[in-house]
Design an enzyme around this catalytic site. Structure first.
Site, short mmCIF file in Angstrom:
data_model
loop_
_atom_site.label_atom_id
_atom_site.label_comp_id
_atom_site.label_asym_id
_atom_site.label_seq_id
_atom_site.Cartn_x
_atom_site.Cartn_y
_atom_site.Cartn_z
NE ARG A 121 -58.49 31.01 37.58
CZ ARG A 121 -58.48 30.17 36.54
NH1 ARG A 121 -57.95 30.50 35.41
NH2 ARG A 121 -59.01 28.96 36.66
CE LYS A 186 -54.34 36.79 33.40
NZ LYS A 186 -54.38 35.50 34.06
NE ARG A 321 -50.69 26.79 29.87
CZ ARG A 321 -49.96 25.89 30.54
NH1 ARG A 321 -49.42 24.90 29.92
NH2 ARG A 321 -49.75 26.03 31.84
C1 BTN Z 1 -55.01 35.64 37.55
O1 BTN Z 1 -54.11 34.83 37.80
O2 BTN Z 1 -55.37 35.85 36.40
C2 BTN Z 1 -55.69 36.39 38.67
C3 BTN Z 1 -54.97 37.65 39.02
C4 BTN Z 1 -55.65 38.43 40.13
C5 BTN Z 1 -54.81 39.57 40.63
C6 BTN Z 1 -55.54 40.45 41.57
S1 BTN Z 1 -54.70 41.94 41.91
C7 BTN Z 1 -55.82 42.32 43.18
C8 BTN Z 1 -56.10 41.02 43.92
N1 BTN Z 1 -55.12 40.79 44.92
C9 BTN Z 1 -54.37 39.72 44.67
O3 BTN Z 1 -53.44 39.30 45.38
N2 BTN Z 1 -54.76 39.16 43.53
C10 BTN Z 1 -55.86 39.86 42.94
#
Ligand code: BTN
Length: 324
Positions: A121, A186, A321
């Site tokens: 994100r 996380k 946060r």
């Molecule tokens: C976050 O920032 O918390 C979201 C992370 C999401 C990661 C997943 S892995 C599978 C899919 N492909 C990506 O490039 N991102 C999501």
């Protein structure tokens, strides 16, 4: 070739350079080169004289038939395609780029052993070493009203919690809008993206990353507090977890399309990690706001009390946060 090396080493046992060379039909020097390159895929390799090479973290390669065996009947019926790749830039990008007008109906899923440009994100990078974690995306058709009603990203997080719980993980928490936490760190992240041209034809691409066993070499690249399932004291079959995640996602999206966020709100409250705690909200180009988190509203917006007034904040506008 390099993926064959990884699969041969997947069980974490020692294999000599000579044996590997025989299996692959290459010289020991060529084996050494491939082994040396594994750190570029985020893998830690132990090389011991007289014993050979082994992966520090064994893994179970992704297998379609094992994932399918863990799907519920409903998910199996709805899943139009399930693809597995050794390597992708991003599983979500793959689904977006390969969506054609002919398969506008049905759910599509894809997983990769390794992502070279995994996305998180707010433009962050998602560290995606080969083989040891889960990187999975699902493309689902959604009604316009479903999208506009808000809250889908929260519901998706609930699906991930349910799937982890069904594999024996307890003590999970959710940090609005959709981070999955264990002991304040996380464990999994979700990226929701909309694709479609309107006219009622939308698709949501749900990207899910779950840390199962983060190799040290990859962990050094993570810039936030993180944890993986191995540290939660749970051993989960990777393919089984993938099947559970896909099944829960299909189910919650279906329920959300029919009934909205309301039926999930109590469940959200049970896992809400920040309710009643002091938070700092970061809004693009504006000064941060501090206040106390007061749960979510009917659209899934975060309620924050500041100077006696409670206001809703929407995902996408703000990042949150905990303020210690
Ligand atoms: C976050 O920032 O918390 C979201 C992370 C999401 C990661 C997943 S892995 C599978 C899919 N492909 C990506 O490039 N991102 C999501």
């Amino acid at each position: 070739m390099r993926y064959r090396v990884m699969e041969l080493l997947a069980d974490g046992r020692f294999y000599s350079g000579e044996w590997l060379g025989q299996q692959l039909g290459i010289s020991r020097a060529a084996v050494w080169k491939h082994i040396h390159a594994l750190s570029g895929f985020g893998l830690d390799v132990h090389a011991v004289r007289g014993q050979g090479y082994r992966l520090a973290n064994p893994f179970q390669p992704l297998r379609k038939e094992l994932i399918r065996a863990s799907l519920t009947a409903e998910a199996a019926a709805q899943l139009h395609s399930l693809e597995i790749f050794q390597e992708l830039g991003s599983t979500s990008d793959h689904l977006k780029c390969t969506q054609s007008a002919n398969d506008s109906v049905g759910v599509r899923a894809c997983l990769a052993e390794w992502q070279s440009s995994g996305r998180g994100r707010r433009g962050r990078h998602w560290v995606s070493p080969y083989g040891t974690n889960l990187y999975l995306s699902l493309s689902v058709p959604m009604s316009e009203s479903g999208i506009q009603s808000g809250g889908l990203s929260l519901v998706v997080a609930i699906a991930i919690v349910r799937s982890l719980q069904s594999c024996g993980v307890e003590g999970l928490g959710l940090k609005w809008p959709n981070d999955i936490f264990y002991q304040e760190r996380k464990l999994a992240g979700i990226l929701l993206e909309l694709s479609g041209e309107g006219g009622g034809c939308y698709r949501v691409i749900i990207g899910v990353g779950i840390n199962l066993k983060m190799p040290d070499v990859a962990a050094r690249k993570i810039d936030q507090p993180w944890i993986d399932l191995s540290q939660c004291g749970v051993r989960i079959e990777r393919n089984h977890l993938a099947g559970r995640v896909l099944s829960e996602l299909v189910e919650v999206v279906d329920t959300f399309n029919k009934k909205g966020l309301d039926v999930f709100r109590k469940e959200w409250q049970r896992f809400d990690l920040i309710a009643g705690r002091k938070v700092k909200l970061h809004i693009d180009n504006a000064e941060a706001i501090t206040g106390v988190a007061r749960g979510i509203d009917a659209k899934g917006a975060l309620l924050v009390e500041n100077n006696g007034i409670t206001r809703p904040y929407h995902a996408g506008e703000v990042s949150v946060r905990l303020d210690s």
